[in-house]
Design a protein around this motif. Structure first.
Motif, PDB file in Angstrom:
ATOM      1  N   ALA A  38      -0.938   5.195   5.107  1.00  0.00           N
ATOM      2  CA  ALA A  38      -0.101   4.127   4.544  1.00  0.00           C
ATOM      3  C   ALA A  38       1.287   4.152   5.168  1.00  0.00           C
ATOM      4  O   ALA A  38       1.872   3.109   5.477  1.00  0.00           O
ATOM      5  CB  ALA A  38      -0.013   4.276   3.025  1.00  0.00           C
ATOM      6  N   ARG A  70       0.832  -1.208   0.000  1.00  0.00           N
ATOM      7  CA  ARG A  70       0.000   0.000   0.000  1.00  0.00           C
ATOM      8  C   ARG A  70       0.861   1.250   0.000  1.00  0.00           C
ATOM      9  O   ARG A  70       0.563   2.221  -0.686  1.00  0.00           O
ATOM     10  CB  ARG A  70      -0.931  -0.005   1.219  1.00  0.00           C
ATOM     11  N   SER A 125       1.720   6.661  -6.911  1.00  0.00           N
ATOM     12  CA  SER A 125       0.638   7.488  -7.444  1.00  0.00           C
ATOM     13  C   SER A 125       1.059   8.953  -7.555  1.00  0.00           C
ATOM     14  O   SER A 125       0.342   9.766  -8.139  1.00  0.00           O
ATOM     15  CB  SER A 125      -0.597   7.378  -6.551  1.00  0.00           C
ATOM     16  N   GLU A 150      -7.846  10.614  -0.206  1.00  0.00           N
ATOM     17  CA  GLU A 150      -6.621  10.047  -0.767  1.00  0.00           C
ATOM     18  C   GLU A 150      -5.383  10.501  -0.003  1.00  0.00           C
ATOM     19  O   GLU A 150      -4.465   9.733   0.248  1.00  0.00           O
ATOM     20  CB  GLU A 150      -6.475  10.438  -2.243  1.00  0.00           C
ATOM     21  N   SER A 164       1.069   4.126  -2.820  1.00  0.00           N
ATOM     22  CA  SER A 164       0.876   5.546  -2.527  1.00  0.00           C
ATOM     23  C   SER A 164       1.970   6.385  -3.167  1.00  0.00           C
ATOM     24  O   SER A 164       1.699   7.405  -3.801  1.00  0.00           O
ATOM     25  CB  SER A 164       0.897   5.785  -1.017  1.00  0.00           C
ATOM     26  N   PHE A 184      -2.722   8.197   2.124  1.00  0.00           N
ATOM     27  CA  PHE A 184      -1.268   8.226   1.969  1.00  0.00           C
ATOM     28  C   PHE A 184      -0.612   8.342   3.340  1.00  0.00           C
ATOM     29  O   PHE A 184       0.307   7.581   3.692  1.00  0.00           O
ATOM     30  CB  PHE A 184      -0.897   9.406   1.075  1.00  0.00           C
TER      31      PHE A 184
END
Lengths: 199, 199
Positions: free
Chosen positions: B47, A10, A17, B40, A14, B44
């Protein structure tokens, strides 16, 4: 075929992205974060959450700020008769670094771009018109980037500002200071000739 | 001369502290994060925190895992008589991708590097010796990188393993498959000649 633990995957996702970060770089960054002391890693995590929570747009100029109104808009040392229109908060930083400009800003957060479905309503043009309608403003400097979309946006806004009887100006084009004529492109040289000044 | 809000500056600093990310890139990434939807951005942030919390080293092979013992070490399909020694968890991924190896791993998390004050105790050599002392292990494959430090580490470990009467091997050197002789360096060509096999 995943061999990393889910939470590590994950984290890699992240990072991957983010713009300009590929899968391999994302892995490298994720492993770096894992290798950090707990405290530093959590500080990073917290930096994201709190920046996202605290940073908002200035109610006046739409620049990033952690107050209602940003430090430039609320300063009494700035010339309130001039507004410099930029497309990105980073441009404010660049202009401030030059220590030449003492007016206010208006940050569009983008440029008009029909290709990307970005219209005037998406970039705070209306807010600029509201400011321009105020009594104080005498000049609006268009400082969007000198590319097609930046130019089109500047032109579009300048037309909307016509009825307000305000001086609308554009940053000068020309050869960058310290550069070399040899490396200047044709369009820049043409603009530099057009805009030549008397010595 | 800071014009960004403090929490944004902190976020930029966090990104800039990552390897291979300069000040400008850090700004770009921080602005990207600010432009993300709340959900989002928080995903992050989360994460990082949860990877840091959940990911630990496998008690057996020191590879990253979110369990006590990693999926490879706890699998009953793997050949427990072979241990492949790598310097980085990403190397496990590379080897698994080749689908050729079916034994266990031992992840050093680094190589011996006197210049950087990294000694054998810092990279889990002791843990490897403990595993090698077990009855099952018949072969240890050294798969550290083919650079000076990787070589030295492989050599050092292979000497320590001598008394255990275990076969210690090293990955073959040679020309990479699909590459071009023209671009192979001298050292690689030399090793490829030395290690030539009969057709």
């Amino acid at each position: 075929m995943t061999y990393f633990p889910a939470s590590l995957e994950r984290l890699i996702d992240s990072f991957a992205s983010l713009p300009g970060i590929g899968r391999k770089s994302a892995q490298r960054l994720a492993f770096h974060v894992l290798s950090l002391p707990d405290q530093e890693a959590l500080a990073f995590s917290d930096a994201i959450a709190s920046a996202k929570k605290e940073v908002r747009r200035c109610k006046v100029c739409r620049n990033y700020t952690d107050h209602e109104i940003c430090s430039i808009c609320s300063s009494d040392r700035r010339d309130r008769s001039v507004i410099c229109v930029v497309s990105d908060p980073r441009d404010v930083l660049s202009l401030e670094r030059a220590r030449e400009y003492n007016g206010l800003y208006h940050v569009l957060h983008g440029v008009i771009s029909p290709m990307n479905h970005i219209g005037p309503d998406d970039i705070g043009v209306k807010e600029l018109l509201v400011r321009a309608a105020g009594d104080e403003v005498q000049e609006v400097i268009m400082a969007t980037n000198p590319d097609t979309e930046g130019e089109a946006t500047a032109l579009y806004i300048s037309r909307l500002l016509k009825p307000f009887n305000i001086k609308v100006t554009r940053l000068a084009y020309g050869i960058p200071v310290g550069s070399n004529l040899e490396f200047a492109d044709d369009a820049t040289l043409m603009r530099a000739l057009e805009g030549r000044t008397e010595l």
